[in-house]
Scaffold this active site. Structure first.
Site, PDB file in Angstrom:
ATOM      1  N   HIS A  63      -5.414  -1.902  -2.991  1.00 56.92           N
ATOM      2  CA  HIS A  63      -6.162  -3.169  -2.956  1.00 56.92           C
ATOM      3  C   HIS A  63      -6.225  -3.706  -1.540  1.00 56.92           C
ATOM      4  O   HIS A  63      -5.264  -3.641  -0.771  1.00 56.92           O
ATOM      5  CB  HIS A  63      -5.595  -4.197  -3.939  1.00 56.92           C
ATOM      6  CG  HIS A  63      -4.214  -4.685  -3.677  1.00 56.92           C
ATOM      7  ND1 HIS A  63      -3.940  -5.768  -2.859  1.00 56.92           N
ATOM      8  CD2 HIS A  63      -3.005  -4.282  -4.139  1.00 56.92           C
ATOM      9  CE1 HIS A  63      -2.637  -6.004  -2.842  1.00 56.92           C
ATOM     10  NE2 HIS A  63      -2.041  -5.100  -3.603  1.00 56.92           N
ATOM     11  N   ASP A 179       1.458  -5.650   1.700  1.00 53.45           N
ATOM     12  CA  ASP A 179       1.048  -5.554   0.295  1.00 53.45           C
ATOM     13  C   ASP A 179      -0.418  -5.999   0.259  1.00 53.45           C
ATOM     14  O   ASP A 179      -0.686  -7.190   0.189  1.00 53.45           O
ATOM     15  CB  ASP A 179       1.929  -6.453  -0.577  1.00 53.45           C
ATOM     16  CG  ASP A 179       1.526  -6.457  -2.043  1.00 53.45           C
ATOM     17  OD1 ASP A 179       0.657  -5.647  -2.428  1.00 53.45           O
ATOM     18  OD2 ASP A 179       2.069  -7.284  -2.793  1.00 53.45           O
ATOM     19  N   GLU A 211      -6.811  -8.182  -6.084  1.00 50.52           N
ATOM     20  CA  GLU A 211      -5.690  -7.734  -6.926  1.00 50.52           C
ATOM     21  C   GLU A 211      -4.644  -8.828  -7.075  1.00 50.52           C
ATOM     22  O   GLU A 211      -4.044  -8.987  -8.150  1.00 50.52           O
ATOM     23  CB  GLU A 211      -5.067  -6.480  -6.320  1.00 50.52           C
ATOM     24  CG  GLU A 211      -4.039  -5.778  -7.218  1.00 50.52           C
ATOM     25  CD  GLU A 211      -2.603  -6.241  -6.987  1.00 50.52           C
ATOM     26  OE1 GLU A 211      -1.711  -5.804  -7.734  1.00 50.52           O
ATOM     27  OE2 GLU A 211      -2.366  -7.041  -6.057  1.00 50.52           O
ATOM     28  N   GLU A 212      -4.408  -9.580  -6.006  1.00 45.82           N
ATOM     29  CA  GLU A 212      -3.329 -10.561  -6.014  1.00 45.82           C
ATOM     30  C   GLU A 212      -3.602 -11.756  -6.919  1.00 45.82           C
ATOM     31  O   GLU A 212      -2.706 -12.553  -7.181  1.00 45.82           O
ATOM     32  CB  GLU A 212      -3.052 -11.050  -4.584  1.00 45.82           C
ATOM     33  CG  GLU A 212      -2.580  -9.981  -3.615  1.00 45.82           C
ATOM     34  CD  GLU A 212      -1.181  -9.457  -3.935  1.00 45.82           C
ATOM     35  OE1 GLU A 212      -0.568  -9.931  -4.920  1.00 45.82           O
ATOM     36  OE2 GLU A 212      -0.702  -8.577  -3.200  1.00 45.82           O
ATOM     37  N   HIS A 321       4.919 -10.668   0.174  1.00 48.14           N
ATOM     38  CA  HIS A 321       4.492 -12.012  -0.227  1.00 48.14           C
ATOM     39  C   HIS A 321       5.198 -13.085   0.594  1.00 48.14           C
ATOM     40  O   HIS A 321       5.563 -14.145   0.082  1.00 48.14           O
ATOM     41  CB  HIS A 321       4.699 -12.250  -1.727  1.00 48.14           C
ATOM     42  CG  HIS A 321       3.728 -11.508  -2.586  1.00 48.14           C
ATOM     43  ND1 HIS A 321       3.188 -12.031  -3.737  1.00 48.14           N
ATOM     44  CD2 HIS A 321       3.180 -10.272  -2.457  1.00 48.14           C
ATOM     45  CE1 HIS A 321       2.364 -11.156  -4.288  1.00 48.14           C
ATOM     46  NE2 HIS A 321       2.346 -10.071  -3.525  1.00 48.14           N
TER      47      HIS A 321
END
Length: 354
Positions: A63, A179, A211-212, A321
């Site tokens: 992603h 990420d 995606e997140e 994150h």
């Protein structure tokens, strides 16, 4: 050097959920000589290696979005209320510098701030922090100045203002967005290294958006590709700085992570077993994990159509994150090698057995 430069540029690229344009434009430059390219209206990027017609299709995915923020409102004094795009702990962002993309596509620097202790009442000291307690300050003194001079308004996207650094001696990267930008880099490199290989399958890759915030890009992309199996690259949270030794399942510099279970998916055990056998065959370092939280685009793909066998190749990222993450070049390379060997070795008969 080429691979490291790619990782650094992907980390630095501005691309919170829904605003992945810069990531996609850079990714195109890395594979346009080996892949056919197209996009959809979700800003998913599709990359396909040229090949003769094949019975089966392998999808590689990563992603393109990073966790970020979005401006919710402008206060009369020129400060900004904002909301998270993706999973954030508010206490991890106080005092950090951010970049806001304004209406002219310029990056404006700001700082995440909360009420100074000098002005707190007794009942406010020590209480938990929520996003309602935080503001972003760019130095404006009025809402009019913010909107007319800084050109910032409701809906402006925001990311941590972090430049990626590479430690040559330790072979580690420190930056934002790993990420899943480290996964994006692994996907792009895999496609480059598979070019001109004689493969038993058709290979399509996607950099999927949003995606997140709920795997929204993949929910669209899976209907356009219709693959037979899926390999998802992920920048997975490393657990080697807080867990007891016996619980470490995604330690940095210990190889890639193959996840058996998380909140979104029970991994297809037959495909997982095949991947583990490939790793052993080629001497690729692998960690196996079972996670009580988290989720990936595999949560979408493994239930699509008749159920698509899916595995997740995770590259450990410390402090995912947050504004700063750390990951290792060697783990990235293990991810590329594992994906390559799976695709080179897999046959249509193997896929049918999954």
């Amino acid at each position: 050097m080429r691979e490291k430069e790619c990782i650094i540029k992907l980390s630095n690229a501005f691309g919170p959920s829904g605003f992945e344009d810069d990531v996609i434009e850079y990714a195109k430059t890395q594979v346009r000589d080996v892949c056919t390219l197209k996009e959809d209206h979700m800003r998913n990027l599709y990359m396909e290696l040229p090949a003769e017609e094949k019975e089966t299709t392998v999808l590689l995915d990563a992603h393109s979005d990073e966790v970020g923020f979005i401006v919710q409102a402008v206060k009369p004094n020129g400060t900004l209320r904002f909301l998270p795009l993706g999973g954030w702990d508010p206490k991890n962002i106080i005092g950090n510098k951010v970049w806001i993309k304004n209406k002219d596509n310029e990056l404006i620097s700001g700082v995440v701030c909360s009420k100074p202790p000098h002005f707190m009442k007794d009942g406010e000291k020590g209480k938990s922090i929520d996003f309602d307690d935080l503001l972003i300050d760019v130095g404006a003194t009025s809402a009019q100045e913010l909107m007319e001079v800084y050109r910032i308004g409701i809906g402006s996207p925001v990311v941590p203002a972090v430049e990626c650094e590479y430690n040559e001696k330790q072979k580690t990267f420190m930056g934002k967005g790993f990420d899943c930008r480290i996964g994006c880099a692994a996907l792009l490199e895999t496609m480059q290294e598979l070019d001109s290989k004689k493969l038993h399958t058709k290979v399509v890759a996607t950099l999927t958006s949003q995606e997140e915030v709920g795997e929204r890009g993949m929910a669209c992309a899976i209907h356009n590709v219709k693959p037979d199996i899926v390999i998802c690259f992920e920048g997975c949270p490393a657990d080697d700085t807080f867990e007891e030794p016996y619980m470490i399942q995604s330690g940095m510099k210990k190889g890639v992570m193959l996840r058996h279970f998380d909140c979104s998916m029970i991994t297809n055990p037959r495909f997982q077993r095949f991947a583990l056998e490939i790793a052993e065959k080629y001497g690729i370092h692998v960690q196996e994990s079972v996670r009580k939280g988290g989720g990936t685009n595999g949560g979408i793909t493994h239930t699509a159509y008749e159920g698509i066998p899916t595995i997740v190749i995770g590259i450990p990222v410390r402090y995912a994150h947050s504004c700063y993450g750390i990951c290792a070049y060697d783990d990235y390379r293990e991810a590329v090698e594992l994906a390559k060997h799976i695709i080179e070795d897999i046959s249509s008969q193997d896929i049918l057995s999954f």
